[in-house]
Design an enzyme around this catalytic site. Structure first.
Site, PDB file in Angstrom:
ATOM      1  N   CYS A  68     -10.894   2.143   6.053  1.00  0.00           N
ATOM      2  CA  CYS A  68     -10.225   3.420   6.315  1.00  0.00           C
ATOM      3  C   CYS A  68     -10.657   4.512   5.346  1.00  0.00           C
ATOM      4  O   CYS A  68     -10.826   5.672   5.746  1.00  0.00           O
ATOM      5  CB  CYS A  68      -8.713   3.236   6.268  1.00  0.00           C
ATOM      6  SG  CYS A  68      -8.118   2.448   4.762  1.00  0.00           S
ATOM      7  N   GLU A 111       0.839  -1.209   0.000  1.00  0.00           N
ATOM      8  CA  GLU A 111       0.000   0.000   0.000  1.00  0.00           C
ATOM      9  C   GLU A 111       0.864   1.247   0.000  1.00  0.00           C
ATOM     10  O   GLU A 111       0.617   2.190   0.749  1.00  0.00           O
ATOM     11  CB  GLU A 111      -0.920   0.025   1.227  1.00  0.00           C
ATOM     12  CG  GLU A 111      -1.882  -1.145   1.299  1.00  0.00           C
ATOM     13  CD  GLU A 111      -2.996  -0.920   2.313  1.00  0.00           C
ATOM     14  OE1 GLU A 111      -2.692  -0.544   3.440  1.00  0.00           O
ATOM     15  OE2 GLU A 111      -4.167  -1.104   1.940  1.00  0.00           O
TER      16      GLU A 111
HETATM   17 ZN   LIG Z   1      -7.820   4.035   3.184  1.00  0.00          ZN
END
Ligand SMILES: [Zn+2]
Length: 805
Positions: free
Chosen positions: A412, A329
């Site tokens: 998130c 990520e």
């Molecule tokens: Zn996120």
């Protein structure tokens, strides 16, 4: 105190040198050490435009309710009830960081309340905050993943408190709690959540520090939260703790380093390369800016200058997104910007938050240029026009595999959007001494407090659709002060600071500025047109930012964009989507000389300016590519994926060799694909996109993840009975990134009546990576073919492409 802050800024400026621009010291601050520039707060800014105002209204009326609802449905709120004794059961959502989503939505709801009272929302927050308060342990510890049943905490949480900070997110959750508490207190004056936050922060302050535990959090965020708590309470311990957590990173004396994934490979002040998880990184950079401003430690700024250069010169997508790879990520190597882009929505938000802070430090418009690019493009792609579905990654190329979702197991991004979007008005204007900065162009009003009295600003503009901006300046009493109006880099053919992207040469109408109707020369200071004069009520400024359609190309080192061109207009990046372009876009070639024009489409995507022109479409005919002239329609990137799934590309081929001719139909592409249970992305089997290798994430791929060890199948049902004698399969294998490997074994079966019968072959069923594995067999006339696959014991498998002949 004051002198110290001035010195800090001067030193920081001297040390910067990023992009070869000399940085002059900023203005003298008037108070205790802090940013030399202060944002004009949310409550003093109103948007009344046709672009942001409706989007923010949707966030208030749809997104907040939708994300709270999802938090209820997924057990996130029940976790607080169980931890507080109001309900029974085990931790009932998926991740130990799920508490943080609830805090983030509360923060967004607080910003909504700050702008407009809402009794129902206020009451909902009161009830929710009471649940959170009950879930807090007597000494202040708050982490439902442990409190619910300390003997059954999940591995991520660690056996005991604070023993697995690398992964537990115990401190990460708290950072979001503190941000929410500060926002809720400011919006409502209620100290209910603030009391929970300070009780928690007091425990953290007693537990961590030079004499206590010396572990930094694995995921940065508490630092930003502590700074916000400090701003509300003025309790120095919280600021000291934020600095402590920053300084413990990369310090092997206190803990075993977590490595560069968590930016814990060297001390933050020595970091010069953006590495690892991009949300963690940009939250950390934001905190470094905060702590630098508040403590006067200039070493952080020197590091931030190097890190900013690394991101903006080498690791930034044209959309303002950051984080090239989903594997961690995060950031890839320099110039490695595949258009399969991860560009997580949270990372775009974090990038904007960081750049806004850099602007507050430096009063330089180039940071707001990056902010604007990230916000109008990469961030806004993350949320649908209706406000109830979301993207996690925001790629610049899709073959049709992307669709927004109402929620994610790791949520998130949906929970980050309301709090960020509703705070955008507080980034529009800022003040330093008697200087007012106009950062963003959004029709509306602002009340700005200057030393000489309040000034009312009114903006009239159709930005981002039109670059004419009228500012009415009405001071309560006439006086001399300075207006600094941002002249966006894009308007001067600099899409980004530096040379990562450049505009292709074009005739350019100049930017102009008028004061009370009279043309004045533009005096640029750090990217702002600066006007110092005696202002009286009703004075006006007219800024004219010509908005031609601009072509942009990438630095030669960006291999993914070689021979490609992107189109922009004003702050918006444009994209080609299948639905407007005859079903495909990867086969289009946009010639440099082909004229492009823009036009308003009120019926499309809630009203957008489209860009239209001519392009060449390549299609395979009898085995070779044929060119056809055709029309091209581009839409703003943020508006993609609202009209079904199909191809989308920001970067179009400039040369025929970079386009992918539309393939001719084959038996495989005409067949109906199906699979054994749990198979995902069936269209990946026969979308006819040739993978570069087994680990190619740009091509669509089919997979069975997370199934392991079992026997599975995929199947083609032919449109009519056909005679077949050959099968070629290209395996998907994401070693190093995911859990798919070459299978244990496989075979081909055909349908005879209702029976599945293995084909007769003397070929071996190949298990090669990065290539087609072809098997020829005795011809069979059948209606369907099956590929049976034995998954490895410890891994899953997937298929890039399956051809039959
Ligand atoms: Zn996120």
């Amino acid at each position: 105190m004051m002198r110290r802050a001035v010195l800090v800024c001067a030193v920081a400026a001297a040390m910067s040198g990023g992009l070869g621009m000399a940085q002059a010291p900023v203005q003298t601050p008037t108070r205790a050490p802090d940013y030399p520039t202060q944002p004009v707060p949310l409550g003093s800014v109103t948007f009344s435009d046709l672009f942001w105002a409706p989007r923010l209204e949707t966030v208030r009326s749809v997104t907040i309710a939708a994300t709270f609802k999802q938090s209820e449905l997924t057990g996130r709120i029940k976790n607080f009830e169980i931890a507080g004794g109001a309900a029974t059961g085990e931790f009932c959502s998926r991740y130990a960081f799920d508490d943080s989503d609830v805090y983030k939505i509360i923060e967004g709801a607080a910003y909504a309340l700050e702008v407009r009272p809402d009794k129902a929302l206020d009451g909902y927050l009161d009830t929710l905050i009471a649940k959170i308060a009950k879930a807090q342990e007597p000494d202040g510890y708050l982490y439902t993943a442990r409190t619910i049943n300390p003997s059954k905490a999940m591995p991520m949480a660690g056996k005991e408190r604070w023993t697995n900070l690398k992964d537990s997110h115990e401190l990460y959750n708290l950072g979001h709690l503190y941000e929410a508490a500060a926002a809720h207190y400011r919006a409502t004056g209620k100290k209910t959540l603030l009391a929970v936050a300070t009780k928690s922060a007091d425990l953290v302050a007693r537990t961590f520090g030079p004499e206590g535990l010396r572990y930094p959090p694995g995921h940065q965020e508490i630092e930003i939260g502590l700074v916000k708590l400090y701003r509300v309470t003025r309790d120095q311990r919280y600021l000291a703790l934020a600095k402590f957590f920053l300084d413990e990173r990369g310090n092997p004396a206190g803990h075993t380093l977590y490595g560069d994934y968590a930016q814990d490979h060297k001390p933050v002040v020595d970091q010069d390369e953006a590495v690892g998880h991009s949300v963690r990184a940009a939250y950390m950079y934001s905190a470094m800016a905060d702590v630098s401003a508040l403590t006067g430690d200039a070493r952080y700024v020197a590091a931030l200058d190097r890190l900013w250069d690394d991101v903006v010169l080498r690791k930034l997508y044209l959309t303002g997104g950051i984080g090239a790879t989903g594997a961690w990520e995060g950031f890839g190597p320099a110039y490695d910007l595949p258009n399969s882009a991860y560009a997580e929505t949270c990372a775009s938000i974090a990038n904007a938050l960081w750049n806004f802070r850099m602007f507050l430090l430096r009063q330089d418009a180039r940071y707001m240029d990056v902010y604007e690019r990230a916000v109008y493009n990469a961030m806004l792609s993350g949320i649908s026009l209706k406000g109830d579905t979301f993207f996690y990654p925001n790629p610049l190329l899709s073959l049709g595999q992307h669709e927004r979702s109402p929620w994610f197991a790791c949520a998130c991004c949906p929970s980050n959007l309301p709090r960020f979007m509703l705070s955008i008005p507080s980034h529009a204007y800022a003040v330093a001494g008697d200087r007012v900065f106009v950062n963003l162009f959004v029709q509306g009003e602002a009340r700005v407090a200057l030393p000489g009295g309040e000034v009312h600003l009114e903006q009239q503009t159709r930005y981002p659709w039109d670059g004419d901006v009228r500012l009415r300046v009405s001071p309560a009493k006439a006086g001399r002060f300075t207006l600094a109006v941002r002249v966006p880099g894009w308007s001067m053919d600099h899409p980004v600071p530096g040379n990562l992207y450049r505009a292709l040469a074009a005739e350019r109408e100049p930017v102009t500025l008028r004061v009370n109707g009279l043309l004045v020369p533009i005096r640029l200071e750090r990217g702002f047109a600066v006007i110092t004069r005696e202002w009286t009520a009703g004075d006006s400024i007219d800024l004219h930012l010509p908005m031609p359609v601009r072509r942009v190309v990438a630095h030669d080192a960006v291999k993914a964009d070689e021979g490609r061109v992107a189109v922009e207009r004003g702050p918006l990046v444009y994209t080609a989507e299948f639905v407007d372009n005859g079903g495909r876009v990867t086969n289009l070639v946009l010639d440099d000389e082909a004229p492009l024009s823009s036009g308003w489409r009120p019926d499309l995507l809630n009203g957008v300016m489209t860009v239209t022109g001519k392009a060449t479409a390549l299609r395979m005919r009898n085995g070779s590519p044929a060119a056809e002239a055709g029309a091209l329609t581009l839409i703003p990137y943020y508006g993609w994926a609202h009209r079904g799934t199909g191809e989308m590309a920001v970067w179009l081929a400039r040369r025929a060799d970079r386009a992918r001719p539309a393939p001719e139909p084959t038996l495989a592409s005409s067949s109906r694909a199906s699979s054994s249970e749990g198979g995902k992305s069936l269209q990946g089997l026969n979308e006819q996109y040739e993978p570069a290798d087994s680990n190619d994430h740009t091509a669509m791929y089919f997979h069975w993840w997370p199934k392991k060890g079992s026997t599975e199948w995929v199947q083609y049902d032919f449109p009519a009975p056909a005679t077949v004698s050959e099968s070629s399969v290209y395996w998907f294998d994401d070693t190093g990134q995911g859990g798919c490997r070459i299978p244990r074994n496989w075979r081909i079966l055909y349908k005879r009546g209702e029976q599945w019968v293995p084909v007769e072959t003397r070929d071996t069923y190949g298990l090669a990576k990065d290539a087609y594995n072809t098997v020829r067999f005795s011809p069979v006339n059948t209606t369907a073919l099956r590929l049976e696959v034995g998954l490895p014991e410890a891994f899953s498998s997937g298929i890039q492409e399956w051809k039959v002949r």
